[in-house]
Design a protein around this motif. Sequence first.
Motif, PDB file in Angstrom:
ATOM      1  N   ARG A  31       1.243   1.026  -9.101  1.00  0.00           N
ATOM      2  CA  ARG A  31      -0.019   0.458  -8.612  1.00  0.00           C
ATOM      3  C   ARG A  31      -0.506  -0.727  -9.443  1.00  0.00           C
ATOM      4  O   ARG A  31      -0.899  -1.759  -8.893  1.00  0.00           O
ATOM      5  CB  ARG A  31      -1.096   1.542  -8.548  1.00  0.00           C
ATOM      6  N   THR A  64       2.624   1.990  -3.350  1.00  0.00           N
ATOM      7  CA  THR A  64       1.752   2.609  -4.353  1.00  0.00           C
ATOM      8  C   THR A  64       1.455   4.072  -4.022  1.00  0.00           C
ATOM      9  O   THR A  64       1.169   4.852  -4.924  1.00  0.00           O
ATOM     10  CB  THR A  64       0.421   1.845  -4.500  1.00  0.00           C
ATOM     11  N   LYS A  65       1.541   4.434  -2.745  1.00  0.00           N
ATOM     12  CA  LYS A  65       1.362   5.836  -2.377  1.00  0.00           C
ATOM     13  C   LYS A  65       2.610   6.646  -2.717  1.00  0.00           C
ATOM     14  O   LYS A  65       2.510   7.815  -3.074  1.00  0.00           O
ATOM     15  CB  LYS A  65       1.036   5.968  -0.889  1.00  0.00           C
ATOM     16  N   GLN A 110       0.834  -1.209   0.000  1.00  0.00           N
ATOM     17  CA  GLN A 110       0.000   0.000   0.000  1.00  0.00           C
ATOM     18  C   GLN A 110       0.866   1.254   0.000  1.00  0.00           C
ATOM     19  O   GLN A 110       0.612   2.211  -0.737  1.00  0.00           O
ATOM     20  CB  GLN A 110      -0.912   0.013   1.232  1.00  0.00           C
ATOM     21  N   LYS A 148      -1.007  -4.380  -7.929  1.00  0.00           N
ATOM     22  CA  LYS A 148      -2.400  -4.849  -7.906  1.00  0.00           C
ATOM     23  C   LYS A 148      -2.563  -6.147  -8.686  1.00  0.00           C
ATOM     24  O   LYS A 148      -3.292  -7.052  -8.262  1.00  0.00           O
ATOM     25  CB  LYS A 148      -3.329  -3.770  -8.460  1.00  0.00           C
ATOM     26  N   LEU A 195      -2.446  -5.759  -3.032  1.00  0.00           N
ATOM     27  CA  LEU A 195      -3.203  -4.656  -2.455  1.00  0.00           C
ATOM     28  C   LEU A 195      -4.499  -5.131  -1.805  1.00  0.00           C
ATOM     29  O   LEU A 195      -5.109  -4.420  -1.021  1.00  0.00           O
ATOM     30  CB  LEU A 195      -3.535  -3.607  -3.529  1.00  0.00           C
ATOM     31  N   PRO A 241       2.878   6.080  -7.467  1.00  0.00           N
ATOM     32  CA  PRO A 241       1.573   5.670  -8.004  1.00  0.00           C
ATOM     33  C   PRO A 241       1.659   4.881  -9.314  1.00  0.00           C
ATOM     34  O   PRO A 241       0.759   4.114  -9.640  1.00  0.00           O
ATOM     35  CB  PRO A 241       0.841   6.998  -8.210  1.00  0.00           C
TER      36      PRO A 241
END
Length: 136
Positions: free
Chosen positions: A101, A94-95, A91, A105, A110, A98
């Motif tokens: 992601r 991905t922050k 998580q 995923k 995620l 981005p």
Amino acid sequence: MREQELDAQGRAYATGRRKDATARVWLVPGSGKIIVNGKDQEVYFARPTLRLVIDQPFAITERQGQYDVVATVRGGGLSGQAGAVKHGISQALTKYEPALRSTVKAAGFLTRDSRVVERKKYGRAKARRSFQFSKR
């Protein structure tokens, strides 16, 4: 495209969960050092398989040794805690980036693994196992 979510110190924060364990994870660019509950990951997660689980998000995104991780974990056992840290790292990654992601995923990192231990029922030895039958 999502935008980068960082705190005042330039860290990405995320919460990871697995079974009864909850991990709070802070991610910052660095040399790849992972600290869990104030201890090095080799000390806290002695089993190599658990360390392998934690490194999976970095391996799939080819970011090994590029981020330092500070995590605090509560609840559950070591296996659940390793899964929670992995979920939190995914998580937070991905922050911070981005663009990663879709890769994370697609690997399914995620999604919170919702499988938990089934409760024990009355009249049963465990959740489903019956007491031993005695004919006489």
